[in-house]
Scaffold this motif. Structure first.
Motif, short mmCIF file in Angstrom:
data_model
loop_
_atom_site.label_atom_id
_atom_site.label_comp_id
_atom_site.label_asym_id
_atom_site.label_seq_id
_atom_site.Cartn_x
_atom_site.Cartn_y
_atom_site.Cartn_z
N ALA A 14 -45.59 -58.69 97.23
CA ALA A 14 -44.15 -58.85 97.06
C ALA A 14 -43.81 -58.82 95.58
N CYS A 15 -42.60 -58.43 95.30
CA CYS A 15 -42.10 -58.39 93.93
C CYS A 15 -42.03 -59.83 93.39
N PRO A 16 -42.63 -60.09 92.23
CA PRO A 16 -42.56 -61.46 91.69
C PRO A 16 -41.16 -61.85 91.23
N ALA A 17 -40.29 -60.88 91.00
CA ALA A 17 -38.94 -61.19 90.52
C ALA A 17 -38.00 -61.59 91.66
N CYS A 18 -38.03 -60.83 92.78
CA CYS A 18 -37.06 -61.11 93.85
C CYS A 18 -37.71 -61.33 95.22
N LYS A 19 -39.02 -61.21 95.30
CA LYS A 19 -39.80 -61.46 96.54
C LYS A 19 -39.62 -60.40 97.62
#
Length: 57
Positions: A14-19
């Protein structure tokens, strides 16, 4: 250079910024976020999921 990431791993990353989920970006060695659009590099088949290393589309 194509990304060699197993499908099962791509499903849990998953994207660490927005999941949001990530997807392989074309033929480049990158993963793109399906939410915020940040593009993360893949080095030696290892995703570098650091917001500071990501680039904007």
């Amino acid at each position: 250079m194509t990304v060699k990431i197993d499908d099962w791993l791509l499903e849990i990353l998953a994207c660490p910024a927005c999941k949001a989920a990530l997807r392989v970006e074309g033929e480049s060695a990158e993963l793109a976020c399906t939410g915020c659009g940040l593009i993360y590099p893949v080095r030696d088949d290892i995703p570098v999921l650091l917001v500071d290393e990501a680039r904007k589309p």
